[in-house]
Every structure is written in C-alpha cells, then in structure tokens.
Scaffold this motif. Structure first.
Motif, mmCIF file in Angstrom:
data_model
loop_
_atom_site.group_PDB
_atom_site.id
_atom_site.type_symbol
_atom_site.label_atom_id
_atom_site.label_comp_id
_atom_site.label_asym_id
_atom_site.label_seq_id
_atom_site.Cartn_x
_atom_site.Cartn_y
_atom_site.Cartn_z
ATOM 1 N N GLU A 93 0.841 -1.185 0.000
ATOM 2 C CA GLU A 93 0.000 0.000 0.000
ATOM 3 C C GLU A 93 0.878 1.238 0.000
ATOM 4 O O GLU A 93 1.849 1.330 0.755
ATOM 5 C CB GLU A 93 -0.933 -0.006 1.205
ATOM 6 N N LEU A 94 0.524 2.186 -0.856
ATOM 7 C CA LEU A 94 1.198 3.476 -0.933
ATOM 8 C C LEU A 94 0.183 4.538 -0.556
ATOM 9 O O LEU A 94 -0.861 4.650 -1.190
ATOM 10 C CB LEU A 94 1.722 3.747 -2.345
ATOM 11 N N THR A 95 0.466 5.296 0.476
ATOM 12 C CA THR A 95 -0.426 6.353 0.930
ATOM 13 C C THR A 95 0.024 7.669 0.319
ATOM 14 O O THR A 95 1.205 8.011 0.370
ATOM 15 C CB THR A 95 -0.403 6.455 2.464
ATOM 16 N N VAL A 96 -0.920 8.403 -0.253
ATOM 17 C CA VAL A 96 -0.624 9.711 -0.831
ATOM 18 C C VAL A 96 -0.770 10.732 0.286
ATOM 19 O O VAL A 96 -1.857 10.935 0.821
ATOM 20 C CB VAL A 96 -1.580 10.037 -1.997
ATOM 21 N N ARG A 97 0.349 11.341 0.649
ATOM 22 C CA ARG A 97 0.331 12.329 1.729
ATOM 23 C C ARG A 97 -0.014 13.698 1.158
ATOM 24 O O ARG A 97 0.590 14.149 0.189
ATOM 25 C CB ARG A 97 1.676 12.390 2.430
ATOM 26 N N VAL A 98 -0.978 14.340 1.777
ATOM 27 C CA VAL A 98 -1.377 15.693 1.387
ATOM 28 C C VAL A 98 -1.212 16.578 2.611
ATOM 29 O O VAL A 98 -1.706 16.263 3.687
ATOM 30 C CB VAL A 98 -2.840 15.721 0.894
ATOM 31 N N GLY A 99 -0.500 17.673 2.440
ATOM 32 C CA GLY A 99 -0.275 18.574 3.560
ATOM 33 C C GLY A 99 1.000 18.234 4.296
ATOM 34 O O GLY A 99 1.776 17.374 3.902
ATOM 35 N N ILE A 100 1.201 18.944 5.379
ATOM 36 C CA ILE A 100 2.396 18.769 6.195
ATOM 37 C C ILE A 100 1.967 18.260 7.558
ATOM 38 O O ILE A 100 0.995 18.752 8.131
ATOM 39 C CB ILE A 100 3.153 20.107 6.337
ATOM 40 N N GLU A 101 2.712 17.296 8.075
ATOM 41 C CA GLU A 101 2.389 16.761 9.392
ATOM 42 C C GLU A 101 2.594 17.835 10.452
ATOM 43 O O GLU A 101 3.411 18.740 10.296
ATOM 44 C CB GLU A 101 3.269 15.547 9.684
ATOM 45 N N GLN A 102 1.856 17.733 11.535
ATOM 46 C CA GLN A 102 1.848 18.766 12.567
ATOM 47 C C GLN A 102 3.236 18.977 13.178
ATOM 48 O O GLN A 102 3.649 20.114 13.388
ATOM 49 C CB GLN A 102 0.842 18.413 13.648
ATOM 50 N N GLU A 103 3.955 17.903 13.459
ATOM 51 C CA GLU A 103 5.289 18.039 14.058
ATOM 52 C C GLU A 103 6.229 18.788 13.126
ATOM 53 O O GLU A 103 6.977 19.675 13.564
ATOM 54 C CB GLU A 103 5.868 16.662 14.365
ATOM 55 N N GLN A 104 6.169 18.452 11.859
ATOM 56 C CA GLN A 104 7.047 19.103 10.897
ATOM 57 C C GLN A 104 6.660 20.574 10.715
ATOM 58 O O GLN A 104 7.528 21.431 10.596
ATOM 59 C CB GLN A 104 6.992 18.377 9.562
ATOM 60 N N SER A 105 5.381 20.876 10.735
ATOM 61 C CA SER A 105 4.957 22.272 10.581
ATOM 62 C C SER A 105 5.389 23.108 11.786
ATOM 63 O O SER A 105 5.766 24.273 11.628
ATOM 64 C CB SER A 105 3.450 22.360 10.380
ATOM 65 N N LYS A 106 5.375 22.532 12.971
ATOM 66 C CA LYS A 106 5.834 23.255 14.153
ATOM 67 C C LYS A 106 7.318 23.574 14.047
ATOM 68 O O LYS A 106 7.752 24.670 14.412
ATOM 69 C CB LYS A 106 5.558 22.440 15.420
ATOM 70 N N ARG A 107 8.120 22.625 13.529
ATOM 71 C CA ARG A 107 9.546 22.877 13.347
ATOM 72 C C ARG A 107 9.784 23.980 12.321
ATOM 73 O O ARG A 107 10.658 24.833 12.512
ATOM 74 C CB ARG A 107 10.252 21.608 12.899
#
Length: 116
Positions: A93-107
C-alpha cells in the motif's frame, strides 16, 4: 509578523491518469502476461498487487515515472510494508500524503520565527 500558509496538494485527476497509464503498461508487458499484477486506487491510497516481490519492484519502476510525467512529486508517497496475501502473491500500500504533518509544521514555524 506577517502570516503565511504552506500548501501541499496532489492533483488527484493526474494521479488517476498516472495509475491508469501504469496499468496499461503493466497489462502490455510480456513479463506480466498471465499474472494478476495491477495498481488500484482508492482516494488517497494506492494498492499494488503482484505475484512476486520482483514484480512489485517492476511495478514501482513503471508507476513512479508515470507519476513524474504527470508532474506529481513521488515524495508524496508513503510506502507501506510488503504483505504476503496468499501463496506467493504480495501487495503493498502506498499512501498519498497531502499537507504537512503537525510536528514538521511546528519545526518550520519555529525556524522561521527564530530567523526573524
């Protein structure tokens, strides 16, 4: 301090076209004749079905350039583990990520604020 928004979106129509193109190439290849190799799309989840691990790798080698040709960044894919289905058949399974994860956005926000 001015505010800004970061967006990261995937064109779902282009993704569907890339999946359909990959399936056409897979069906036309001699080494996939008589196999159950296919790529299925369910919204933001791509499932690769193959008869062996080698075929799965070959399918990725077909799908990723198709996505690149449709101007979809392949780094948006999160590769899941290869699962044995029955006998020698495998799926991934390949998940298409949309957006930025919360931890990464905080950094990112912290780095921007620190740089003033």
């Amino acid at each position: 301090m001015p505010s800004f928004d970061i967006t990261s979106e995937v064109d779902m129509v282009a993704l569907r076209n890339a999946v359909e193109g990959a399936n056409r190439k897979i069906n036309g290849r001699y080494d996939f004749k008589g196999s159950d190799a296919r790529v299925e799309q369910a919204e933001k989840l791509l499932t690769l079905h193959a008869d062996s691990d080698f075929q799965l790798e070959q399918m990725l080698a077909i799908l990723l350039p198709e996505m690149t040709a449709k101007k979809i960044d392949v780094r948006c894919l999160k590769h899941g583990d290869v699962q044995k289905v029955s006998g020698n058949k495998v799926k991934q399974e390949l998940t298409v990520r949309v957006g930025i994860e919360q931890e990464q956005s905080k950094r990112i926000v912290k780095l921007i604020k620190d740089s003033k």
